[in-house]
Design an enzyme around this catalytic site. Structure first.
Site, PDB file in Angstrom:
ATOM      1  N   GLU A   1       4.507   2.357 -31.718  1.00 51.67           N
ATOM      2  CA  GLU A   1       5.293   1.506 -32.841  1.00 51.67           C
ATOM      3  C   GLU A   1       4.536   0.020 -32.944  1.00 51.67           C
ATOM      4  OE1 GLU A   1       6.755   3.581 -30.741  1.00 51.67           O
ATOM      5  OE2 GLU A   1       8.414   4.481 -31.577  1.00 51.67           O
TER       6      GLU A   1
ATOM      7  N   GLY B   1       8.727   8.134 -32.810  1.00 48.58           N
ATOM      8  CA  GLY B   1       9.944   8.997 -33.032  1.00 48.58           C
ATOM      9  C   GLY B   1       9.846  10.331 -32.742  1.00 48.58           C
TER      10      GLY B   1
ATOM     11  N   GLU C   1      10.442  10.464 -29.104  1.00 40.12           N
ATOM     12  CA  GLU C   1      11.736  10.051 -28.789  1.00 40.12           C
ATOM     13  C   GLU C   1      12.648  11.189 -29.111  1.00 40.12           C
ATOM     14  OE1 GLU C   1      11.322   6.607 -31.629  1.00 40.12           O
ATOM     15  OE2 GLU C   1      12.408   5.344 -30.165  1.00 40.12           O
TER      16      GLU C   1
ATOM     17  N   ALA D   1       8.191   8.661 -37.139  1.00 40.54           N
ATOM     18  CA  ALA D   1       8.798   8.546 -38.072  1.00 40.54           C
ATOM     19  C   ALA D   1       7.883   8.276 -39.212  1.00 40.54           C
ATOM     20  CB  ALA D   1       9.569   7.344 -37.998  1.00 40.54           C
TER      21      ALA D   1
HETATM   22  N1  CO8 Z   1       4.265   8.956 -40.709  1.00 42.61           N
HETATM   23  C1  CO8 Z   1       3.506   9.316 -42.196  1.00 42.61           C
HETATM   24  N2  CO8 Z   1       2.483  10.061 -42.239  1.00 42.61           N
HETATM   25  C2  CO8 Z   1       1.822  10.326 -40.953  1.00 42.61           C
HETATM   26  C3  CO8 Z   1       2.230   9.749 -39.814  1.00 42.61           C
HETATM   27  C4  CO8 Z   1       3.445   9.148 -39.683  1.00 42.61           C
HETATM   28  N3  CO8 Z   1       3.954   8.669 -38.765  1.00 42.61           N
HETATM   29  N4  CO8 Z   1       1.347  10.354 -39.014  1.00 42.61           N
HETATM   30  C5  CO8 Z   1       0.321  10.871 -39.390  1.00 42.61           C
HETATM   31  N5  CO8 Z   1       0.563  10.893 -40.816  1.00 42.61           N
HETATM   32  C6  CO8 Z   1      -0.285  11.642 -42.023  1.00 42.61           C
HETATM   33  C7  CO8 Z   1      -1.406  10.781 -42.334  1.00 42.61           C
HETATM   34  O1  CO8 Z   1      -1.045   9.637 -42.961  1.00 42.61           O
HETATM   35  C8  CO8 Z   1      -2.448  11.693 -42.884  1.00 42.61           C
HETATM   36  O2  CO8 Z   1      -1.999  11.905 -44.192  1.00 42.61           O
HETATM   37  P1  CO8 Z   1      -2.981  11.825 -45.652  1.00 42.61           P
HETATM   38  O3  CO8 Z   1      -3.661  13.275 -45.216  1.00 42.61           O
HETATM   39  O4  CO8 Z   1      -2.182  12.105 -46.847  1.00 42.61           O
HETATM   40  O5  CO8 Z   1      -3.786  10.782 -45.145  1.00 42.61           O
HETATM   41  C9  CO8 Z   1      -1.956  12.916 -42.170  1.00 42.61           C
HETATM   42  O6  CO8 Z   1      -0.590  12.711 -41.504  1.00 42.61           O
HETATM   43  C10 CO8 Z   1      -3.049  13.156 -41.166  1.00 42.61           C
HETATM   44  O7  CO8 Z   1      -3.142  12.177 -40.314  1.00 42.61           O
HETATM   45  P2  CO8 Z   1      -4.553  11.444 -40.066  1.00 42.61           P
HETATM   46  O8  CO8 Z   1      -5.361  11.857 -41.048  1.00 42.61           O
HETATM   47  O9  CO8 Z   1      -4.256  10.155 -39.653  1.00 42.61           O
HETATM   48  O10 CO8 Z   1      -4.853  12.573 -38.432  1.00 42.61           O
HETATM   49  P3  CO8 Z   1      -5.681  12.140 -37.269  1.00 42.61           P
HETATM   50  O11 CO8 Z   1      -5.783  13.390 -36.595  1.00 42.61           O
HETATM   51  O12 CO8 Z   1      -6.935  11.346 -37.785  1.00 42.61           O
HETATM   52  O13 CO8 Z   1      -4.708  11.071 -36.357  1.00 42.61           O
HETATM   53  C11 CO8 Z   1      -2.491  10.524 -35.320  1.00 42.61           C
HETATM   54  C12 CO8 Z   1      -3.498  11.730 -36.055  1.00 42.61           C
HETATM   55  C13 CO8 Z   1      -3.255   9.897 -34.121  1.00 42.61           C
HETATM   56  C14 CO8 Z   1      -1.436  11.447 -35.145  1.00 42.61           C
HETATM   57  C15 CO8 Z   1      -2.413   9.603 -36.493  1.00 42.61           C
HETATM   58  O14 CO8 Z   1      -2.077  10.177 -37.686  1.00 42.61           O
HETATM   59  C16 CO8 Z   1      -1.591   8.421 -36.213  1.00 42.61           C
HETATM   60  O15 CO8 Z   1      -1.660   7.399 -35.616  1.00 42.61           O
HETATM   61  N6  CO8 Z   1      -0.202   8.447 -36.819  1.00 42.61           N
HETATM   62  C17 CO8 Z   1       0.794   7.585 -36.619  1.00 42.61           C
HETATM   63  C18 CO8 Z   1       1.174   7.541 -35.269  1.00 42.61           C
HETATM   64  C19 CO8 Z   1       2.371   6.297 -35.317  1.00 42.61           C
HETATM   65  O16 CO8 Z   1       2.264   5.340 -35.298  1.00 42.61           O
HETATM   66  N7  CO8 Z   1       3.560   7.094 -35.018  1.00 42.61           N
HETATM   67  C20 CO8 Z   1       4.916   6.000 -35.072  1.00 42.61           C
HETATM   68  C21 CO8 Z   1       5.271   5.816 -36.185  1.00 42.61           C
HETATM   69  S1  CO8 Z   1       6.829   4.555 -36.298  1.00 42.61           S
HETATM   70  C22 CO8 Z   1       8.082   5.394 -35.450  1.00 42.61           C
HETATM   71  O17 CO8 Z   1       7.855   6.577 -35.123  1.00 42.61           O
HETATM   72  C23 CO8 Z   1       9.413   4.578 -35.326  1.00 42.61           C
HETATM   73  C24 CO8 Z   1      10.281   5.521 -34.887  1.00 42.61           C
HETATM   74  C25 CO8 Z   1      11.754   4.898 -34.738  1.00 42.61           C
HETATM   75  C26 CO8 Z   1      12.375   4.957 -35.999  1.00 42.61           C
HETATM   76  C27 CO8 Z   1      13.961   4.409 -35.852  1.00 42.61           C
HETATM   77  C28 CO8 Z   1      14.644   4.199 -37.154  1.00 42.61           C
HETATM   78  C29 CO8 Z   1      15.900   3.568 -36.850  1.00 42.61           C
END
Ligand code: CO8
Length: 258
Positions: free
Chosen positions: A132, A109, A112, A65
């Site tokens: 998460e 997400g 999921e 998400a």
């Molecule tokens: N949300 C927003 N932006 C994101 C997300 C995300 N989940 N993941 C990556 N991005 C963005 C980064 O912020 C970055 O943007 P910018 O260039 O503007 O800084 C761009 O994508 C590239 O990402 P990275 O530079 O981090 O790329 P890497 O190759 O170094 O890393 C990863 C890739 C490992 C995927 C890393 O980006 C990461 O760990 N992302 C987050 C993963 C995460 O924590 N996911 C869980 C999110 S919470 C969730 O999903 C809850 C779901 C349930 C919702 C329920 C509602 C009821």
């Protein structure tokens, strides 16, 4: 309908929906989930479409998400809007089969969402995770429930409590994905699989999906009865006569969804 966060293509009998937020690793925001729910409803209602593929990019199916969208929200906002509730229920209501074709990250997400599909074909580059817990929250659109049913409690707890990622090989071994293919053949494999499903009678296809999903919702004896009654019901269809006659006549069946 024109979409901004997804790309929809219909080829033969297969609708392919590609998540398309490349700058954010296909993070799922409200707009994307609204558009996805709408595209799935459109595909469900399109007589030409018999199977759906949901995919992302080579780098990310979806990295979760959208953390930027969520980070400042309050409990009251999340609760009153039932954040992602309507959209995720709409996705699960799709009647036609959905194959998730996953390459790269399927996290939070994103994992999921892949599990809301009917089965997952993974590229050998796929990485699944429920990280998460690292954000001070937990899964919110089915991760604790669906992952546990798919891979069992031990592995599900491990994934949710540590936030570690699972590679494609482990995901296949654990029952999360149905098969792993080289990344370069992911979409060909998904398309060929969808076309194979599209050849069947849509009546049997929809019945299979309802019956398998019922296994998650009911007791064994109720599920067995539900399946048996659907099996009996197929004998009211022309496609059952055609399928069985074709077998006996050693030819391929021509189903007409009747
Ligand atoms: N949300 C927003 N932006 C994101 C997300 C995300 N989940 N993941 C990556 N991005 C963005 C980064 O912020 C970055 O943007 P910018 O260039 O503007 O800084 C761009 O994508 C590239 O990402 P990275 O530079 O981090 O790329 P890497 O190759 O170094 O890393 C990863 C890739 C490992 C995927 C890393 O980006 C990461 O760990 N992302 C987050 C993963 C995460 O924590 N996911 C869980 C999110 S919470 C969730 O999903 C809850 C779901 C349930 C919702 C329920 C509602 C009821």
């Amino acid at each position: 309908m024109a979409y901004e966060t997804i790309i929809v293509e219909v080829e033969d009998h297969v609708a392919t929906i590609k998540l398309n937020r490349p700058d954010a690793m296909n993070a799922l925001n409200s707009q994307l989930l609204r558009e996805l729910a709408s595209a799935l409803a459109e595909a469900d209602g399109n007589d030409k479409v018999r199977c759906i593929i949901l995919t992302g990019s080579a780098k990310a199916f979806a990295a979760g998400a959208d953390i930027k969208e969520m980070s400042e929200k309050t409990f009251v906002e999340m609760f009153l809007s039932d954040f992602f509730g309507t959209e995720s229920q709409a996705i699960s209501r799709t009647r036609k089969p959905i194959i998730a074709a996953v390459a790269g990250y399927a996290l939070g997400g994103g994992c999921e969402l892949a599990m809301m599909c009917d089965f997952i074909i993974a590229a050998d580059t796929a990485k699944f995770g429920q990280p998460e817990i690292n954000l001070g929250v937990l899964a919110g659109i089915g991760g604790t429930q669906r992952l546990t049913r798919l891979v069992g409690k031990a592995k599900s707890m491990d994934m949710h409590l540590t936030g570690r990622f699972m590679d494609a090989e482990e995901a296949e071994r654990s029952g999360l994905v149905s098969r792993v293919v080289p990344a370069k053949s992911l979409m060909d494999e998904a398309q060929a699989t969808a076309e194979k499903i599209a050849e069947k009678s849509l009546l049997s296809t929809l019945a299979v999906k309802e019956a398998v999903n019922r296994a998650y919702e009911t007791t064994l004896s109720e599920g067995l009865l539900f399946e048996r009654r659907l099996f009996h019901a197929m004998f009211a269809t022309e496609d059952q006569k055609e399928g069985m006659s074709a077998f006996l006549e050693k030819r391929s069946a021509q189903f007409r969804d009747k």
